[in-house]
Design an enzyme around this catalytic site. Structure first.
Site, PDB file in Angstrom:
ATOM      1  CG  ASP A 197      -9.069  35.400  18.670  1.00  0.00           C
ATOM      2  OD1 ASP A 197      -9.758  35.295  17.634  1.00  0.00           O
ATOM      3  OD2 ASP A 197      -7.915  35.856  18.700  1.00  0.00           O
ATOM      4  CB  ILE A 198      -5.776  31.162  18.001  1.00  0.00           C
ATOM      5  CG1 ILE A 198      -6.642  29.897  18.093  1.00  0.00           C
ATOM      6  CG2 ILE A 198      -4.305  30.791  17.977  1.00  0.00           C
ATOM      7  CD1 ILE A 198      -6.485  28.961  16.906  1.00  0.00           C
ATOM      8  CD  GLU A 229      -7.997  34.551  14.191  1.00  0.00           C
ATOM      9  OE1 GLU A 229      -7.542  35.661  14.469  1.00  0.00           O
ATOM     10  OE2 GLU A 229      -8.454  34.255  13.054  1.00  0.00           O
TER      11      GLU A 229
END
Length: 608
Positions: free
Chosen positions: A472-473, A515
């Site tokens: 995950d960003i 994301e």
């Protein structure tokens, strides 16, 4: 010319066409009863450049026929004054009078004069005489005139089979004395005479048992004394008719054999095309279609390998090519086929191929020489709907020499193959659209759900380890708020490209949502997966994500879940564990990797 069995009723002359009823009765009536005892085939015919001959049952006077087709193939008796003339060069045979009328010229046809003889296919025929008396021999030579040549064989001598092949006699005249001696000879030495028409000349006293015995031995005629010119002429006329009938049958047989061979060839071609089309359309996988085509073409030509190229437009004005090559990468022929197929693609498409991918296709047999040598390669374009979508390159064992039939078959086969491959390529493109995320061009969530189930079933069946990474960003909402949503899209696309280039070809990457990305690592235990995850985290942190001229700092948090040899099949379980590990990584400071056993990065280790 024509042949008459009894010239006393039909002197030479001409008959108007169409003939009148009286002319037809003049042709047919007098000898009808006499010829009823002879056997004639119901129909036969021959065609050549200047004439066409038909033998039919005796004509019957009647009204007009109902169609032009019937008029064309019926004897003159079926025409009336209102009927159209038959085609030029048509002549008819009347079996019941043993007469043939040929060479229709204008409105008249010619009837031969008395005594005229002519055999089709020859100018002069040989007759054998076995033990003939001098007076019979002299009479035969006198009557036979220039159409026949009599060869006298001494008493007690029988011509051999080699003599028969050399002379090709049309009839054998045998005296009663010669026949008595022949009957005493071994059957094997005289058996070859049975295939020739034979006439027995009875001399002196004879009885009915001798006559019946001669007929039982296959004589076509038995003539009792005295031998006269009219009897000789009658036998010769029937010999001519028999020979001409044989000549007609042989010609018809040759024509039938030729037609049969042509039909068999056409049937083979049709069977090949049907089989080729059936196998080409039974799959939507381009590689399988090409495999099937390679096997089918190997039955038609000495094909050892098939190579192919397809091209499609990509971004801008660039074109992308997909190559199927029969040589593995590293093989000397691999580069040669690549260059040849790309050059063919440039030439046939009229475009410049900017990028290409290569897939291996196994050849039909194990061959050492896969080099595309001159004379051994045939390039066949694939065209459909007026568009050239690709090309097939066939490699043969030896130099190719294609006949007209083979060229036509290949042309038809390539049309069917082009349509099947175009459908397969469209299906693959649609499937990619359905399976890929439109922004990042990696697999989407739907495809991931299907793939993780397949991998877990494979893990349970074979017991190999498997790992799952959830990535995950960090602070992605802040990136969108600070730099704009277009900048956020750029980060997602560049991160997806970075993941694809970092992972192995056997690994799998998908956009899980927003994301978040999911990475399936088959055959990978937890320790190796943790090492890879840490390398990915460091690579992303050090990568310069650019939007326009702005550098955007990006970090990621990664959750790891692994299964070794526990034979677990539940996909939901491994996804749940990886998601919990990701939550742990984000909750302990982000920019780190966490698993069920520990976390790495700037935070302390946390057990899940």
């Amino acid at each position: 010319m024509a042949v008459l069995s009894n010239p006393h009723f039909l002197p030479g002359g001409t008959i108007p066409f169409p003939p009148s009823s009286a002319d037809l009765q003049r042709l047919s009536s007098p000898l009808h009863m006499r010829m009823n005892a002879l056997h004639y085939p119901p129909f036969h015919g021959e065609s050549c450049r200047n004439q066409c001959h038909f033998s039919v049952p005796p004509p019957v006077l009647q009204g007009e026929k109902s169609s032009e087709h019937e008029k064309t193939f019926m004897p003159p008796a079926c025409y009336t004054a209102k009927s159209k003339s038959p085609p030029s060069g048509l002549h008819f045979a009347f079996p019941h009078v043993n007469a043939t009328i040929f060479d229709l010229d204008g409105s008249k046809c010619r009837i031969p004069a008395e005594g005229e003889l002519q055999m089709r296919g020859t100018t002069k025929k040989i007759m054998w005489g076995l033990g003939l008396h001098p007076e019979d021999e002299a009479l035969l030579r006198h009557v036979s005139n220039a159409e026949f040549e009599l060869v006298q064989v001494p008493m007690g001598t029988v011509p051999t089979a080699e003599d028969m092949d050399k002379d090709e006699p049309c009839i054998v005249w045998i005296s009663k004395d010669a026949w008595d001696r022949i009957r005493e000879m071994p059957t094997t030495s005289v058996r070859h005479l049975e295939i020739i028409p034979r006439v027995l000349l009875l001399g002196g006293d004879y009885n009915m048992s001798e006559l019946e015995d001669a007929l039982d031995n296959g004589f076509t005629d038995v003539i009792k004394p005295p031998l006269t010119e009219s009897r000789i002429r009658d036998v010769l006329l029937r010999t001519v008719e028999t020979h001409n009938l044989y000549h007609d049958i042989m010609r018809m047989t040759r024509e039938i054999c030729l037609e049969r061979e042509l039909l068999e060839r056409k049937n083979d071609i049709l069977s090949f095309i049907v089989s080729f089309l059936s196998r080409a359309t039974e799959s939507l996988d381009p590689l399988e279609i090409l495999h099937n085509a390679q096997e089918d073409l190997a039955t038609l030509l000495p094909v050892t390998a098939l190579n192919a190229a397809f091209w499609t437009p990509c971004a801008g004005k660039k074109w992308d090519a997909k190559l199927y090559i029969s040589a593995h990468e590293g093989h000397p022929a691999h580069r040669e086929w690549t260059n040849l197929l790309l050059a063919s693609a440039d030439k046939l498409s009229g475009k410049t191929i900017s990028s290409h991918t290569i897939e291996y296709i196994a050849p039909t047999e194990d061959v050492t020489n896969l080099m595309p040598e001159a004379g051994r390669v045939a390039i066949l374009p694939l065209r459909t709907a007026g568009e050239t979508i690709g090309a097939i390159a066939l490699l043969s064992r030896s130099e190719l020499h294609l006949g007209k039939d083979q060229v036509q078959i290949l042309k038809s086969a390539m049309q069917h193959l082009a349509l099947a491959l175009k459908n397969a390529l469209i299906y693959r493109e649609m499937k990619q659209h359905a399976d890929l995320d439109g922004l990042t061009l990696v697999n989407n969530r739907r495809h991931f759900d299907s793939r993780i189930k397949e991998e877990m079933e494979r893990h349970a069946r074979y017991g190999h380890p498997i790992s799952l990474l959830m990535l995950d960003i960090d602070h992605f909402k802040s990136i969108n708020d600070t730099y704009g949503h277009q900048a956020g899209d750029t980060v997602l696309k560049e991160l997806a490209a970075l993941l694809r280039t970092t992972l192995r070809t056997t690994d799998y990457v998908a956009r899980y949502g927003g994301e978040e990305f999911a990475l399936i690592l088959p055959h990978t235990p937890e320790e190796q997966a943790a090492t890879l995850a840490e390398r990915l985290r460091e690579k992303v942190a050090g990568y310069k994500f650019m939007h326009d001229t702005t550098i955007i700092p990006v970090t990621v948090s990664i959750g790891l879940s692994a299964r070794d040899q526990d034979k677990e099949t539940e996909a939901e379980s491994i996804i749940h564990d990886a998601d919990k590990a990701l939550y742990q990584a984000k909750g302990t400071g982000r920019n780190r990797v966490c698993s069920s056993s520990h976390c790495t990065g700037d935070c302390a280790v946390s057990n899940l």
